[in-house]
Motif scaffolding. Structure first.
Motif, mmCIF file in Angstrom:
data_model
loop_
_atom_site.group_PDB
_atom_site.id
_atom_site.type_symbol
_atom_site.label_atom_id
_atom_site.label_comp_id
_atom_site.label_asym_id
_atom_site.label_seq_id
_atom_site.Cartn_x
_atom_site.Cartn_y
_atom_site.Cartn_z
ATOM 1 N N ASN A 14 -3.964 -2.251 0.243
ATOM 2 C CA ASN A 14 -4.872 -3.345 0.327
ATOM 3 C C ASN A 14 -5.707 -3.142 1.796
ATOM 4 N N THR A 15 -7.166 -3.561 1.698
ATOM 5 C CA THR A 15 -7.873 -3.253 2.687
ATOM 6 C C THR A 15 -8.543 -4.473 3.296
ATOM 7 N N PRO A 16 -8.926 -4.562 4.574
ATOM 8 C CA PRO A 16 -8.614 -3.436 5.448
ATOM 9 C C PRO A 16 -7.340 -3.345 6.100
ATOM 10 N N CYS A 17 -6.962 -2.164 6.448
ATOM 11 C CA CYS A 17 -5.642 -2.133 6.911
ATOM 12 C C CYS A 17 -5.756 -0.663 7.839
ATOM 13 N N LEU A 264 -8.692 1.774 7.017
ATOM 14 C CA LEU A 264 -9.189 1.969 5.618
ATOM 15 C C LEU A 264 -9.960 0.773 5.154
ATOM 16 N N ALA A 265 -11.167 0.979 4.776
ATOM 17 C CA ALA A 265 -11.917 -0.070 4.246
ATOM 18 C C ALA A 265 -12.664 -0.022 2.922
ATOM 19 N N THR A 266 -12.854 -0.976 2.073
ATOM 20 C CA THR A 266 -13.429 -0.802 1.060
ATOM 21 C C THR A 266 -14.749 -1.123 0.698
ATOM 22 N N LEU A 327 -13.643 4.111 -1.232
ATOM 23 C CA LEU A 327 -12.787 3.800 0.149
ATOM 24 C C LEU A 327 -13.573 4.469 1.301
ATOM 25 N N GLU A 329 -12.733 5.796 5.499
ATOM 26 C CA GLU A 329 -11.838 5.682 6.773
ATOM 27 C C GLU A 329 -12.600 5.619 8.168
#
Length: 366
Positions: A14-17, A264-266, A327, A329
């Motif tokens: 799951n993002t953001p993380c 980490l983002a989408t 994705l 980073e």
């Protein structure tokens, strides 16, 4: 954030993380431990960066003499997870907080800094009433111009003598943190500024010793000045960011410590060929030191576009070839404040989630 099972591939998180590469983390910790051994300086990591007891325990296992926290609340959080040797590097002032400090001191080796006679008196009186010995460091101003008594003043000697002679206070030594030097981009200027600041600390130590007041510890330094402080006469190094690193410190010490922390983002929107929108804004990436840096995409740049939105554009104004669902980073510009935005760190090894570690000190600014 909803927990994900261990073994989840990075692509399914799951993002953001926040991701923390365990191998790079351990490599950074080992590098700093080796520096301490080679230089003969004790490493007392500043955990205000990661606020995570699992990381602190890895640092202690590697030989750290104890840890630092910036606040009493952070110290309480670390103590609740079995860490007992803690130096609180900010003053604890006020009756309620002093009682919390003494509660903490009954459970471990707790020390706190002080730079005023009134604060020292209050700590001494409370320690005497509770009959709980309390270790106190005198903070000196080595040029940062924030906290710290001036070592050339009469107040300095009188304060140190008061702490040393108080029945319920234990004089732990001196703290001389040169925060104004740690992020200087020019390595030569950073070394010179660090040398000047460290010499102020050493002179203060000598001053007290000549007055018959032993100084067991002289503590300070940072990731940016680790090499200079380690060889400059200090007995303890308080570096913090080295374990996880961030974009700002990587520009200064990236040849020694590797960036282990990314977000980490989408990509969630693409309404123009010239930009994409990701699900990470200023609530996921701190903006106090500027924009975060994209990993693997040096031709692109990021900026916050709102609380929950980030915008990625090309540095040359051209097309951004990322698509919805991709994705990315990012290296946080400032790791300390970014980590404080998140409940947990996703521990990654070989591209797979190995564990989730809670940021137990998150929000503990008290």
């Amino acid at each position: 954030m909803l927990p994900m099972p261990n073994g989840t591939p990075l692509q399914e998180l799951n993002t953001p993380c926040l991701l923390l590469d365990r191998d790079l983390l351990q490599q950074n910790i080992a590098t700093m431990a080796s520096l301490g051994t080679q230089s003969g300086i004790a490493i007392r990591p500043h955990t205000k960066t990661h606020k995570c007891p699992q990381i602190a325990k890895l640092q202690l296992t590697a030989g750290a003499t104890g840890i630092c926290t910036a606040t009493l609340g952070e110290a309480e959080a670390m103590s609740e997870h079995g860490i007992t040797d803690i130096l609180i590097t900010r003053m604890v002032v006020g009756q309620a907080k002093t009682q919390r400090l003494l509660n903490l001191a009954t459970r471990g080796k707790i020390a706190v800094v002080c730079d005023s006679f009134g604060n020292a008196q209050a700590l001494g009186q409370a320690a005497q009433e509770r009959q709980v010995p309390l270790t106190v460091f005198i903070e000196i101003n080595v040029g940062t111009g924030r906290c710290g008594v001036l070592p050339q003043s009469d107040d300095f000697l009188n304060l140190a003598r008061f702490v040393q002679e108080h029945r319920w206070l234990v004089f732990g030594g001196l703290q001389g943190y040169a925060g104004h030097t740690s992020l200087m981009a020019d390595a030569v200027l950073r070394k010179e500024a660090s040398h000047i600041a460290d010499n102020i600390g050493l002179a203060a130590k000598t001053m007290l010793e000549e007055a018959g007041i032993p100084v067991p510890v002289l503590t300070g330094g940072s990731t940016g000045t680790h090499a200079f402080t380690a060889r400059g006469g200090y007995t303890e190094l308080q570096a913090g960011s080295y374990a996880t690193m961030d974009a700002e410190y990587s520009a200064i010490a990236g040849d020694v410590f590797r960036p282990a922390l990314t977000l980490l983002a989408t990509v969630i929107s693409k309404t123009s060929p010239q930009w994409v929108i990701i699900d990470a804004g200023c609530k996921a990436l701190a903006v106090d030191r500027g924009p975060s840096v994209l990993k693997d995409f040096p031709q692109l740049e990021y900026r916050s576009a709102g609380d929950e939105y980030g915008k990625i554009t090309a540095k040359d104004g051209g097309e951004v070839r990322l698509q919805v669902g991709d994705l990315v980073e990012l290296y946080p510009r400032h790791g300390c404040t970014t980590i404080n935005l998140h409940d947990g760190l996703q521990i990654i090894k070989d591209g797979v989630l190995q564990d989730t570690w809670a940021v137990v000190g998150r929000g503990r600014v008290d």
